[in-house]
Scaffold this motif. Structure first.
Motif, PDB file in Angstrom:
ATOM      1  N   LEU A  49       0.784  -1.161   0.035  1.00  0.00           N
ATOM      2  CA  LEU A  49      -0.008  -0.046   0.153  1.00  0.00           C
ATOM      3  C   LEU A  49       0.855   1.329   0.050  1.00  0.00           C
ATOM      4  O   LEU A  49       1.627   1.310   0.712  1.00  0.00           O
ATOM      5  CB  LEU A  49      -0.790  -0.051   1.365  1.00  0.00           C
ATOM      6  CG  LEU A  49      -1.890  -1.050   1.475  1.00  0.00           C
ATOM      7  CD1 LEU A  49      -2.644  -0.949   2.794  1.00  0.00           C
ATOM      8  CD2 LEU A  49      -3.003  -1.040   0.494  1.00  0.00           C
ATOM      9  N   THR A  50       0.420   2.148  -0.796  1.00  0.00           N
ATOM     10  CA  THR A  50       1.104   3.418  -0.586  1.00  0.00           C
ATOM     11  C   THR A  50       0.201   4.562  -0.514  1.00  0.00           C
ATOM     12  O   THR A  50      -0.862   4.597  -1.219  1.00  0.00           O
ATOM     13  CB  THR A  50       1.785   3.790  -2.359  1.00  0.00           C
ATOM     14  OG1 THR A  50       2.751   2.742  -2.703  1.00  0.00           O
ATOM     15  CG2 THR A  50       2.573   5.130  -2.415  1.00  0.00           C
ATOM     16  N   LEU A  51       0.320   5.290   0.448  1.00  0.00           N
ATOM     17  CA  LEU A  51      -0.512   6.218   0.749  1.00  0.00           C
ATOM     18  C   LEU A  51       0.296   7.733   0.450  1.00  0.00           C
ATOM     19  O   LEU A  51       1.238   8.046   1.258  1.00  0.00           O
ATOM     20  CB  LEU A  51      -0.939   6.508   2.240  1.00  0.00           C
ATOM     21  CG  LEU A  51      -1.489   5.095   2.644  1.00  0.00           C
ATOM     22  CD1 LEU A  51      -2.042   5.248   4.162  1.00  0.00           C
ATOM     23  CD2 LEU A  51      -2.919   4.984   1.787  1.00  0.00           C
ATOM     24  N   LYS A  52      -0.333   8.634  -0.313  1.00  0.00           N
ATOM     25  CA  LYS A  52       0.181   9.990  -0.494  1.00  0.00           C
ATOM     26  C   LYS A  52       0.155  10.756   0.490  1.00  0.00           C
ATOM     27  O   LYS A  52      -0.551  10.415   1.498  1.00  0.00           O
ATOM     28  CB  LYS A  52      -0.620  10.605  -1.758  1.00  0.00           C
ATOM     29  CG  LYS A  52      -0.329   9.833  -2.955  1.00  0.00           C
ATOM     30  CD  LYS A  52      -1.271  10.501  -4.110  1.00  0.00           C
ATOM     31  CE  LYS A  52      -1.062   9.595  -5.522  1.00  0.00           C
ATOM     32  NZ  LYS A  52      -1.708  10.559  -6.453  1.00  0.00           N
ATOM     33  N   PRO A  53       0.730  11.681   0.555  1.00  0.00           N
ATOM     34  CA  PRO A  53       0.926  12.665   2.024  1.00  0.00           C
ATOM     35  C   PRO A  53      -0.564  13.010   2.123  1.00  0.00           C
ATOM     36  O   PRO A  53      -1.433  13.542   1.210  1.00  0.00           O
ATOM     37  CB  PRO A  53       1.563  13.987   1.652  1.00  0.00           C
ATOM     38  CG  PRO A  53       2.745  13.389   0.218  1.00  0.00           C
ATOM     39  CD  PRO A  53       2.006  12.408  -0.198  1.00  0.00           C
ATOM     40  N   GLY A  54      -1.101  13.067   3.422  1.00  0.00           N
ATOM     41  CA  GLY A  54      -2.326  13.189   3.807  1.00  0.00           C
ATOM     42  C   GLY A  54      -3.506  12.046   3.811  1.00  0.00           C
ATOM     43  O   GLY A  54      -4.599  12.323   4.223  1.00  0.00           O
ATOM     44  N   ALA A  55      -2.968  11.084   2.957  1.00  0.00           N
ATOM     45  CA  ALA A  55      -4.124  10.101   2.629  1.00  0.00           C
ATOM     46  C   ALA A  55      -4.434   9.307   3.991  1.00  0.00           C
ATOM     47  O   ALA A  55      -3.465   9.189   4.705  1.00  0.00           O
ATOM     48  CB  ALA A  55      -3.528   9.110   1.600  1.00  0.00           C
ATOM     49  N   VAL A  56      -5.437   8.780   4.037  1.00  0.00           N
ATOM     50  CA  VAL A  56      -5.996   7.881   5.082  1.00  0.00           C
ATOM     51  C   VAL A  56      -6.737   6.881   4.973  1.00  0.00           C
ATOM     52  O   VAL A  56      -7.660   6.847   3.940  1.00  0.00           O
ATOM     53  CB  VAL A  56      -6.860   8.782   5.950  1.00  0.00           C
ATOM     54  CG1 VAL A  56      -7.601   8.100   7.194  1.00  0.00           C
ATOM     55  CG2 VAL A  56      -6.433  10.298   6.340  1.00  0.00           C
ATOM     56  N   VAL A  57      -6.333   5.644   5.593  1.00  0.00           N
ATOM     57  CA  VAL A  57      -7.215   4.471   5.442  1.00  0.00           C
ATOM     58  C   VAL A  57      -8.393   4.710   6.584  1.00  0.00           C
ATOM     59  O   VAL A  57      -7.934   4.829   7.762  1.00  0.00           O
ATOM     60  CB  VAL A  57      -6.368   3.030   5.736  1.00  0.00           C
ATOM     61  CG1 VAL A  57      -7.139   1.846   5.887  1.00  0.00           C
ATOM     62  CG2 VAL A  57      -5.190   3.003   4.602  1.00  0.00           C
ATOM     63  N   PRO A  58      -9.443   4.718   6.253  1.00  0.00           N
ATOM     64  CA  PRO A  58     -10.622   4.981   7.301  1.00  0.00           C
ATOM     65  C   PRO A  58     -10.731   3.730   8.374  1.00  0.00           C
ATOM     66  O   PRO A  58     -10.131   2.738   8.083  1.00  0.00           O
ATOM     67  CB  PRO A  58     -11.914   4.627   6.428  1.00  0.00           C
ATOM     68  CG  PRO A  58     -11.517   4.967   4.928  1.00  0.00           C
ATOM     69  CD  PRO A  58      -9.943   4.335   4.856  1.00  0.00           C
ATOM     70  N   LEU A  59     -11.110   4.283   9.459  1.00  0.00           N
ATOM     71  CA  LEU A  59     -11.099   3.364  10.489  1.00  0.00           C
ATOM     72  C   LEU A  59     -11.973   2.101  10.166  1.00  0.00           C
ATOM     73  O   LEU A  59     -13.327   2.732   9.560  1.00  0.00           O
ATOM     74  CB  LEU A  59     -11.592   4.128  11.842  1.00  0.00           C
ATOM     75  CG  LEU A  59     -11.600   3.333  13.176  1.00  0.00           C
ATOM     76  CD1 LEU A  59     -10.133   2.688  13.613  1.00  0.00           C
ATOM     77  CD2 LEU A  59     -12.518   4.091  14.059  1.00  0.00           C
ATOM     78  N   HIS A  60     -11.700   1.067  10.544  1.00  0.00           N
ATOM     79  CA  HIS A  60     -12.476  -0.137   9.973  1.00  0.00           C
ATOM     80  C   HIS A  60     -12.058  -1.344  10.836  1.00  0.00           C
ATOM     81  O   HIS A  60     -11.134  -1.242  11.426  1.00  0.00           O
ATOM     82  CB  HIS A  60     -12.291  -0.393   8.455  1.00  0.00           C
ATOM     83  CG  HIS A  60     -10.965  -0.980   8.035  1.00  0.00           C
ATOM     84  ND1 HIS A  60      -9.965  -0.084   8.045  1.00  0.00           N
ATOM     85  CD2 HIS A  60     -10.380  -2.020   7.645  1.00  0.00           C
ATOM     86  CE1 HIS A  60      -9.062  -0.509   7.533  1.00  0.00           C
ATOM     87  NE2 HIS A  60      -9.267  -2.010   7.600  1.00  0.00           N
TER      88      HIS A  60
END
Length: 132
Positions: A49-60
């Motif tokens: 997984l790559t998350l760009k700056p500020g990206a969020v994986v939602p709480l789950h």
């Protein structure tokens, strides 16, 4: 004419693997399957997984456990009621049914995570909020 046998590839670069659409689950995120039932590992799936700056994986949460390694960048990881700083070299364990979340805290660098789940856990998150 006989079909030409395709040579099995035993090494490659993650960036060359196909991107899986996760846009309905993570804005600014990218997922690639490194290993799984279609690539050398029947019992588990290893995703990058790559998350760009500020990206969020939602709480789950979901009924399977999984494991993760931060291989680049820095961010936050929440599991249950606990919040942790993560960076390159951090490992994370997510117990089954535990609420969890990742996010990138950098303004300039990507957060990169290797995540391992059972095949049932690697659902296509488009339309399914339990895709991580």
């Amino acid at each position: 004419m006989p079909k030409e046998k395709v040579k099995t590839q035993y090494v490659g670069k993650i960036k060359d693997l196909p991107v899986v659409d996760i846009s309905n689950f993570i804005l600014g995120g990218e997922k690639r399957i490194v290993f799984g039932p279609d690539r050398f590992w029947d019992s588990h799936v290893m995703r990058h997984l790559t998350l760009k700056p500020g990206a969020v994986v939602p709480l789950h949460d979901h009924p399977w456990l999984h494991w993760a390694l931060c291989v680049g960048g820095e961010g936050k990881f929440v599991v249950g009621k606990d919040e942790y700083d993560i960076e390159n070299g951090s490992w994370m364990h997510v117990p089954s049914s535990a609420p969890h979340q990742f996010w990138n805290t950098s303004k300039t660098d990507a957060l990169e995570i290797i995540c391992i789940v059972i095949p049932k856990g690697d659902v296509n998150p488009v339309g399914d909020a339990r895709g991580c």
